[in-house]
Design a protein around this motif. Structure first.
Motif, PDB file in Angstrom:
ATOM      1  N   PRO A  77       0.828  -1.203   0.000  1.00 56.66           N
ATOM      2  CA  PRO A  77       0.000   0.000   0.000  1.00 56.66           C
ATOM      3  C   PRO A  77       0.867   1.260   0.000  1.00 56.66           C
ATOM      4  O   PRO A  77       1.895   1.321   0.676  1.00 56.66           O
ATOM      5  CB  PRO A  77      -0.795  -0.095   1.305  1.00 56.66           C
ATOM      6  CG  PRO A  77      -0.624  -1.480   1.798  1.00 56.66           C
ATOM      7  CD  PRO A  77       0.639  -2.003   1.205  1.00 56.66           C
ATOM      8  N   ASP A  99      -2.763   4.213  -3.020  1.00 56.28           N
ATOM      9  CA  ASP A  99      -3.944   3.626  -2.405  1.00 56.28           C
ATOM     10  C   ASP A  99      -4.725   4.637  -1.582  1.00 56.28           C
ATOM     11  O   ASP A  99      -5.914   4.444  -1.319  1.00 56.28           O
ATOM     12  CB  ASP A  99      -3.531   2.442  -1.518  1.00 56.28           C
ATOM     13  CG  ASP A  99      -2.878   1.350  -2.338  1.00 56.28           C
ATOM     14  OD1 ASP A  99      -3.616   0.580  -2.969  1.00 56.28           O
ATOM     15  OD2 ASP A  99      -1.634   1.297  -2.387  1.00 56.28           O
ATOM     16  N   ASP A 100      -4.049   5.704  -1.167  1.00 56.71           N
ATOM     17  CA  ASP A 100      -4.706   6.771  -0.415  1.00 56.71           C
ATOM     18  C   ASP A 100      -3.857   8.023  -0.562  1.00 56.71           C
ATOM     19  O   ASP A 100      -2.792   8.003  -1.188  1.00 56.71           O
ATOM     20  CB  ASP A 100      -4.896   6.386   1.058  1.00 56.71           C
ATOM     21  CG  ASP A 100      -6.082   7.097   1.708  1.00 56.71           C
ATOM     22  OD1 ASP A 100      -6.502   8.165   1.209  1.00 56.71           O
ATOM     23  OD2 ASP A 100      -6.583   6.595   2.729  1.00 56.71           O
ATOM     24  N   LYS A 114      -5.484   6.228   8.332  1.00 57.05           N
ATOM     25  CA  LYS A 114      -5.295   5.749   6.960  1.00 57.05           C
ATOM     26  C   LYS A 114      -4.278   4.606   6.919  1.00 57.05           C
ATOM     27  O   LYS A 114      -4.487   3.615   6.213  1.00 57.05           O
ATOM     28  CB  LYS A 114      -4.847   6.898   6.059  1.00 57.05           C
ATOM     29  CG  LYS A 114      -5.937   7.932   5.884  1.00 57.05           C
ATOM     30  CD  LYS A 114      -5.482   9.096   5.041  1.00 57.05           C
ATOM     31  CE  LYS A 114      -6.626  10.097   4.929  1.00 57.05           C
ATOM     32  NZ  LYS A 114      -6.477  11.009   3.816  1.00 57.05           N
ATOM     33  N   ASN A 116      -3.508   2.487   9.358  1.00 54.45           N
ATOM     34  CA  ASN A 116      -4.094   1.287   9.965  1.00 54.45           C
ATOM     35  C   ASN A 116      -5.143   0.645   9.065  1.00 54.45           C
ATOM     36  O   ASN A 116      -5.205  -0.589   8.966  1.00 54.45           O
ATOM     37  CB  ASN A 116      -4.667   1.616  11.342  1.00 54.45           C
ATOM     38  CG  ASN A 116      -3.571   1.892  12.354  1.00 54.45           C
ATOM     39  OD1 ASN A 116      -2.502   1.296  12.302  1.00 54.45           O
ATOM     40  ND2 ASN A 116      -3.822   2.812  13.265  1.00 54.45           N
ATOM     41  N   LEU A 117      -5.948   1.443   8.386  1.00 53.21           N
ATOM     42  CA  LEU A 117      -6.948   0.901   7.474  1.00 53.21           C
ATOM     43  C   LEU A 117      -6.293   0.133   6.329  1.00 53.21           C
ATOM     44  O   LEU A 117      -6.689  -0.993   6.004  1.00 53.21           O
ATOM     45  CB  LEU A 117      -7.826   2.031   6.925  1.00 53.21           C
ATOM     46  CG  LEU A 117      -8.915   1.595   5.954  1.00 53.21           C
ATOM     47  CD1 LEU A 117      -9.943   0.709   6.645  1.00 53.21           C
ATOM     48  CD2 LEU A 117      -9.599   2.819   5.362  1.00 53.21           C
ATOM     49  N   LEU A 118      -5.248   0.703   5.733  1.00 57.63           N
ATOM     50  CA  LEU A 118      -4.581   0.030   4.625  1.00 57.63           C
ATOM     51  C   LEU A 118      -3.827  -1.217   5.093  1.00 57.63           C
ATOM     52  O   LEU A 118      -3.799  -2.222   4.373  1.00 57.63           O
ATOM     53  CB  LEU A 118      -3.626   0.991   3.912  1.00 57.63           C
ATOM     54  CG  LEU A 118      -4.316   2.009   3.012  1.00 57.63           C
ATOM     55  CD1 LEU A 118      -3.313   3.021   2.484  1.00 57.63           C
ATOM     56  CD2 LEU A 118      -5.047   1.331   1.866  1.00 57.63           C
ATOM     57  N   GLU A 120      -4.745  -3.135   7.599  1.00 58.47           N
ATOM     58  CA  GLU A 120      -5.779  -4.144   7.820  1.00 58.47           C
ATOM     59  C   GLU A 120      -6.221  -4.761   6.504  1.00 58.47           C
ATOM     60  O   GLU A 120      -6.375  -5.979   6.402  1.00 58.47           O
ATOM     61  CB  GLU A 120      -6.984  -3.519   8.534  1.00 58.47           C
ATOM     62  CG  GLU A 120      -6.752  -3.211   9.985  1.00 58.47           C
ATOM     63  CD  GLU A 120      -7.902  -2.425  10.599  1.00 58.47           C
ATOM     64  OE1 GLU A 120      -9.020  -2.397  10.009  1.00 58.47           O
ATOM     65  OE2 GLU A 120      -7.701  -1.827  11.665  1.00 58.47           O
ATOM     66  N   ARG A 121      -6.433  -3.911   5.494  1.00 56.40           N
ATOM     67  CA  ARG A 121      -6.862  -4.390   4.181  1.00 56.40           C
ATOM     68  C   ARG A 121      -5.830  -5.316   3.550  1.00 56.40           C
ATOM     69  O   ARG A 121      -6.182  -6.328   2.973  1.00 56.40           O
ATOM     70  CB  ARG A 121      -7.082  -3.202   3.236  1.00 56.40           C
ATOM     71  CG  ARG A 121      -8.505  -2.813   3.126  1.00 56.40           C
ATOM     72  CD  ARG A 121      -8.691  -1.887   1.948  1.00 56.40           C
ATOM     73  NE  ARG A 121      -9.355  -0.699   2.411  1.00 56.40           N
ATOM     74  CZ  ARG A 121      -9.271   0.477   1.862  1.00 56.40           C
ATOM     75  NH1 ARG A 121      -8.513   0.683   0.818  1.00 56.40           N
ATOM     76  NH2 ARG A 121      -9.936   1.496   2.353  1.00 56.40           N
ATOM     77  N   SER A 122      -4.557  -4.934   3.662  1.00 60.57           N
ATOM     78  CA  SER A 122      -3.518  -5.745   3.008  1.00 60.57           C
ATOM     79  C   SER A 122      -3.266  -7.049   3.756  1.00 60.57           C
ATOM     80  O   SER A 122      -2.771  -8.014   3.175  1.00 60.57           O
ATOM     81  CB  SER A 122      -2.227  -4.955   2.843  1.00 60.57           C
ATOM     82  OG  SER A 122      -1.639  -4.670   4.091  1.00 60.57           O
ATOM     83  N   SER A 124      -5.664  -8.894   5.026  1.00 65.95           N
ATOM     84  CA  SER A 124      -6.769  -9.839   4.787  1.00 65.95           C
ATOM     85  C   SER A 124      -6.796 -10.367   3.368  1.00 65.95           C
ATOM     86  O   SER A 124      -6.043 -10.107   2.536  1.00 65.95           O
ATOM     87  CB  SER A 124      -8.110  -9.193   5.108  1.00 65.95           C
ATOM     88  OG  SER A 124      -8.288  -7.987   4.426  1.00 65.95           O
TER      89      SER A 124
END
Length: 124
Positions: A77, A99-100, A114, A116-118, A120-122, A124
């Motif tokens: 990310p 990505d952001d 931002k 932490n969100l990315l 978490e996404r990467s 999963s």
């Protein structure tokens, strides 16, 4: 530990942000230009990249495009960091493969959300 590659050519911005992220528990690696960012990303395979857009040698747009075109680094990310806050600046960053997007001056709580969100996404 989570490794973040911070790509920033401004020494004061780089030092301030790396210290703040380190205090939050991240391992922070540094690159000072776009070419070094590509090299460091390939060597380190960081969990996330914070990419300044206005970089010497290779700008952040081109460095991100190259990272996203490389199968070895395309899943990392990338959050663009720029002082330009217009909607077209955000769109240009996302079009380059980021990505952001976040604006300078950095508001750490917003940037951490931002990050932490990315992460978490990467994961999963």
């Amino acid at each position: 530990m989570t490794v973040i590659l911070l790509v920033e050519d401004n020494e004061l911005n780089r030092d301030m942000l790396s210290r703040r992220l380190t205090r939050k528990g991240f391992i922070v690696e540094i690159a000072c230009d776009g070419a070094a960012a590509i090299e460091r990303a390939n060597a380190l395979h960081p969990d996330l990249i914070l990419m300044d857009i206005g970089l010497p040698v290779i700008d952040g747009f081109d460095a991100t495009r190259r990272l996203k075109d490389d199968p070895q680094t395309q899943a990392i990310p990338v959050i663009a960091l720029t002082a330009h806050a217009m909607m077209q600046d955000r769109e240009a960053c996302l079009s380059a493969g980021c990505d952001d997007f976040d604006t300078k001056p950095i508001e750490l709580p917003r940037l951490l959300e931002k990050i932490n969100l990315l992460l978490e996404r990467s994961a999963s």
